[in-house]
Design a protein around this motif. Structure first.
Motif, PDB file in Angstrom:
ATOM      1  N   MET A 166       0.833  -1.189   0.000  1.00  0.00           N
ATOM      2  CA  MET A 166       0.000   0.000   0.000  1.00  0.00           C
ATOM      3  C   MET A 166       0.876   1.249   0.000  1.00  0.00           C
ATOM      4  O   MET A 166       1.860   1.323   0.708  1.00  0.00           O
ATOM      5  N   ILE A 167       0.474   2.235  -0.771  1.00  0.00           N
ATOM      6  CA  ILE A 167       1.248   3.466  -0.872  1.00  0.00           C
ATOM      7  C   ILE A 167       1.037   4.311   0.377  1.00  0.00           C
ATOM      8  O   ILE A 167      -0.094   4.541   0.814  1.00  0.00           O
ATOM      9  N   GLU A 168       2.113   4.777   0.961  1.00  0.00           N
ATOM     10  CA  GLU A 168       2.032   5.604   2.154  1.00  0.00           C
ATOM     11  C   GLU A 168       1.592   7.018   1.798  1.00  0.00           C
ATOM     12  O   GLU A 168       2.028   7.591   0.807  1.00  0.00           O
ATOM     13  N   LYS A 169       0.705   7.576   2.626  1.00  0.00           N
ATOM     14  CA  LYS A 169       0.280   8.960   2.458  1.00  0.00           C
ATOM     15  C   LYS A 169       0.704   9.705   3.708  1.00  0.00           C
ATOM     16  O   LYS A 169       0.724   9.170   4.803  1.00  0.00           O
ATOM     17  N   SER A 170       1.014  10.959   3.572  1.00  0.00           N
ATOM     18  CA  SER A 170       1.385  11.734   4.755  1.00  0.00           C
ATOM     19  C   SER A 170       1.129  13.204   4.500  1.00  0.00           C
ATOM     20  O   SER A 170       1.111  13.664   3.361  1.00  0.00           O
ATOM     21  N   THR A 171       0.911  13.934   5.569  1.00  0.00           N
ATOM     22  CA  THR A 171       0.738  15.369   5.468  1.00  0.00           C
ATOM     23  C   THR A 171       2.107  16.017   5.452  1.00  0.00           C
ATOM     24  O   THR A 171       3.120  15.358   5.578  1.00  0.00           O
ATOM     25  N   LYS A 172       2.134  17.338   5.333  1.00  0.00           N
ATOM     26  CA  LYS A 172       3.413  18.047   5.252  1.00  0.00           C
ATOM     27  C   LYS A 172       4.264  17.844   6.504  1.00  0.00           C
ATOM     28  O   LYS A 172       5.476  17.832   6.448  1.00  0.00           O
ATOM     29  N   PHE A 229      -5.569   4.356  21.202  1.00  0.00           N
ATOM     30  CA  PHE A 229      -4.256   4.316  20.564  1.00  0.00           C
ATOM     31  C   PHE A 229      -4.047   3.006  19.795  1.00  0.00           C
ATOM     32  O   PHE A 229      -3.403   2.983  18.747  1.00  0.00           O
ATOM     33  N   ILE A 230      -4.616   1.924  20.308  1.00  0.00           N
ATOM     34  CA  ILE A 230      -4.548   0.649  19.590  1.00  0.00           C
ATOM     35  C   ILE A 230      -5.373   0.727  18.306  1.00  0.00           C
ATOM     36  O   ILE A 230      -4.936   0.284  17.237  1.00  0.00           O
ATOM     37  N   LEU A 231      -6.565   1.301  18.402  1.00  0.00           N
ATOM     38  CA  LEU A 231      -7.405   1.474  17.210  1.00  0.00           C
ATOM     39  C   LEU A 231      -6.702   2.343  16.168  1.00  0.00           C
ATOM     40  O   LEU A 231      -6.738   2.043  14.965  1.00  0.00           O
ATOM     41  N   HIS A 232      -6.075   3.419  16.634  1.00  0.00           N
ATOM     42  CA  HIS A 232      -5.357   4.310  15.717  1.00  0.00           C
ATOM     43  C   HIS A 232      -4.212   3.578  15.041  1.00  0.00           C
ATOM     44  O   HIS A 232      -4.004   3.707  13.827  1.00  0.00           O
ATOM     45  N   ARG A 233      -3.456   2.785  15.802  1.00  0.00           N
ATOM     46  CA  ARG A 233      -2.319   2.065  15.215  1.00  0.00           C
ATOM     47  C   ARG A 233      -2.795   1.061  14.177  1.00  0.00           C
ATOM     48  O   ARG A 233      -2.195   0.927  13.109  1.00  0.00           O
ATOM     49  N   MET A 234      -3.873   0.348  14.458  1.00  0.00           N
ATOM     50  CA  MET A 234      -4.405  -0.610  13.492  1.00  0.00           C
ATOM     51  C   MET A 234      -4.892   0.105  12.232  1.00  0.00           C
ATOM     52  O   MET A 234      -4.674  -0.369  11.113  1.00  0.00           O
ATOM     53  N   ALA A 235      -5.552   1.262  12.423  1.00  0.00           N
ATOM     54  CA  ALA A 235      -6.027   2.034  11.269  1.00  0.00           C
ATOM     55  C   ALA A 235      -4.852   2.514  10.418  1.00  0.00           C
ATOM     56  O   ALA A 235      -4.917   2.499   9.179  1.00  0.00           O
ATOM     57  N   LEU A 260       2.695  -0.616   6.856  1.00  0.00           N
ATOM     58  CA  LEU A 260       3.513  -0.678   8.059  1.00  0.00           C
ATOM     59  C   LEU A 260       4.458   0.510   8.171  1.00  0.00           C
ATOM     60  O   LEU A 260       4.748   0.996   9.253  1.00  0.00           O
ATOM     61  N   GLY A 261       4.978   0.980   7.038  1.00  0.00           N
ATOM     62  CA  GLY A 261       5.868   2.133   7.058  1.00  0.00           C
ATOM     63  C   GLY A 261       7.337   1.764   7.075  1.00  0.00           C
ATOM     64  O   GLY A 261       8.196   2.624   6.936  1.00  0.00           O
ATOM     65  N   TYR A 262       7.630   0.484   7.259  1.00  0.00           N
ATOM     66  CA  TYR A 262       9.016   0.017   7.223  1.00  0.00           C
ATOM     67  C   TYR A 262       9.007  -1.478   6.947  1.00  0.00           C
ATOM     68  O   TYR A 262       7.986  -2.156   7.081  1.00  0.00           O
ATOM     69  N   GLU A 263      10.147  -1.978   6.512  1.00  0.00           N
ATOM     70  CA  GLU A 263      10.265  -3.386   6.192  1.00  0.00           C
ATOM     71  C   GLU A 263      10.683  -4.180   7.432  1.00  0.00           C
ATOM     72  O   GLU A 263      11.565  -3.763   8.182  1.00  0.00           O
ATOM     73  N   ILE A 264      10.027  -5.321   7.639  1.00  0.00           N
ATOM     74  CA  ILE A 264      10.392  -6.200   8.755  1.00  0.00           C
ATOM     75  C   ILE A 264      11.480  -7.156   8.285  1.00  0.00           C
ATOM     76  O   ILE A 264      11.321  -7.847   7.270  1.00  0.00           O
ATOM     77  N   PRO A 265      12.607  -7.233   8.991  1.00  0.00           N
ATOM     78  CA  PRO A 265      13.635  -8.205   8.609  1.00  0.00           C
ATOM     79  C   PRO A 265      13.117  -9.633   8.784  1.00  0.00           C
ATOM     80  O   PRO A 265      12.584  -9.969   9.847  1.00  0.00           O
ATOM     81  N   LEU A 266      13.252 -10.435   7.745  1.00  0.00           N
ATOM     82  CA  LEU A 266      12.736 -11.799   7.803  1.00  0.00           C
ATOM     83  C   LEU A 266      13.628 -12.718   8.612  1.00  0.00           C
ATOM     84  O   LEU A 266      13.187 -13.724   9.141  1.00  0.00           O
ATOM     85  N   ARG A 267      14.917 -12.378   8.705  1.00  0.00           N
ATOM     86  CA  ARG A 267      15.846 -13.202   9.465  1.00  0.00           C
ATOM     87  C   ARG A 267      16.717 -12.305  10.330  1.00  0.00           C
ATOM     88  O   ARG A 267      17.191 -11.277   9.880  1.00  0.00           O
ATOM     89  N   ALA A 268      16.908 -12.727  11.558  1.00  0.00           N
ATOM     90  CA  ALA A 268      17.799 -12.000  12.465  1.00  0.00           C
ATOM     91  C   ALA A 268      18.997 -12.886  12.779  1.00  0.00           C
ATOM     92  O   ALA A 268      18.843 -14.068  13.097  1.00  0.00           O
ATOM     93  N   LYS A 269      20.187 -12.339  12.665  1.00  0.00           N
ATOM     94  CA  LYS A 269      21.403 -13.118  12.891  1.00  0.00           C
ATOM     95  C   LYS A 269      21.603 -13.346  14.390  1.00  0.00           C
ATOM     96  O   LYS A 269      21.753 -12.401  15.158  1.00  0.00           O
ATOM     97  N   PRO A 270      21.588 -14.606  14.837  1.00  0.00           N
ATOM     98  CA  PRO A 270      21.813 -14.888  16.255  1.00  0.00           C
ATOM     99  C   PRO A 270      23.233 -14.520  16.668  1.00  0.00           C
ATOM    100  O   PRO A 270      24.166 -14.578  15.867  1.00  0.00           O
ATOM    101  N   LYS A 271      23.397 -14.161  17.931  1.00  0.00           N
ATOM    102  CA  LYS A 271      24.710 -13.840  18.442  1.00  0.00           C
ATOM    103  C   LYS A 271      25.594 -15.084  18.416  1.00  0.00           C
ATOM    104  O   LYS A 271      25.155 -16.188  18.719  1.00  0.00           O
TER     105      LYS A 271
END
Length: 217
Positions: free
Chosen positions: A1-7, A133-139, A146-157
């Protein structure tokens, strides 16, 4: 989905609230959140629309228990699932601390049914104050992404970069990754190996070799 934002970077969302839900005070709190445009309507089911055909039914802990006792809960769920593409039940507060004759096991069963069998999603809010605030976040997520990419893999220590790269191949676990490194020396050599060369690695059979070759081709 394309992100929209105000100024000023605030992302706008539209939330529709059922006219009977305004008594909770949540609508007023939603209005005060930057970027929220609130609409009021008489919804046939659900309390909030947070996106196109995405509805939320808010159940305070006491209301959840009462609607369960009276048999209304599952009828409401059935209507929501039929009417909307996504139906969400937001349970507010601790249902196990309400005064009722319903056993904890029955409450467990109701939550399990909603989560697994009803076709709706279940989410929890600790309090009335947190719900807006939960309703707002879901909306935001429904309408702006989401606004950012979730890393699919995290390198273990403690895991080397080379082994981490090889474990990303299908069917390659820690032991096989170590065997590949011991045999070839580097991930680059593994990636350029032929099927016959891969089969020389101890513990790697024809099926695994074919899977690796297919993934890299």
């Amino acid at each position: 989905m394309i992100e929209k934002s105000t100024k000023d970077g605030i992302k706008p969302v539209i939330i529709t609230v059922d006219s009977r839900e305004t008594r909770s005070g949540i609508a007023l709190k939603l209005k005060n959140i930057p970027g929220v445009s609130l609409e009021q309507a008489e919804l046939t089911s659900g309390d909030y629309l947070i996106g196109t055909s995405v509805a939320v039914e808010r159940k305070a802990a006491s209301d959840f228990v009462i609607s369960l006792m009276e048999g209304r809960l599952f009828d409401q769920l059935a209507r929501m699932v039929i009417e909307y593409e996504r139906a969400i039940v937001l349970v507010e507060g601790n249902i196990y601390e309400t005064r009722s004759a319903i056993s904890p096991e029955s409450l467990d069963g109701a939550l399990s049914y909603i989560s697994l069998l009803s076709g709706a999603s279940l989410i929890h809010s600790p309090s009335l104050a947190r719900t807006p605030f939960i309703l707002h976040r879901m909306a935001l997520h429904v309408q702006n992404g989401l606004g950012y990419e979730i890393p699919l893999r995290a390198k273990p220590k403690g895991l080397t970069a080379a082994q981490y790269i090889l474990e990303g191949l299908p069917g390659v676990g820690p032991k096989l990754a170590q065997a590949l490194l011991a045999h070839f020396g580097t991930p680059r050599a593994v990636f350029s190996a032929t099927r016959e060369e891969l089969l020389q690695v101890k513990g790697l059979g024809p099926k695994s070799a074919d899977t690796i070759i297919s993934a890299l081709s």
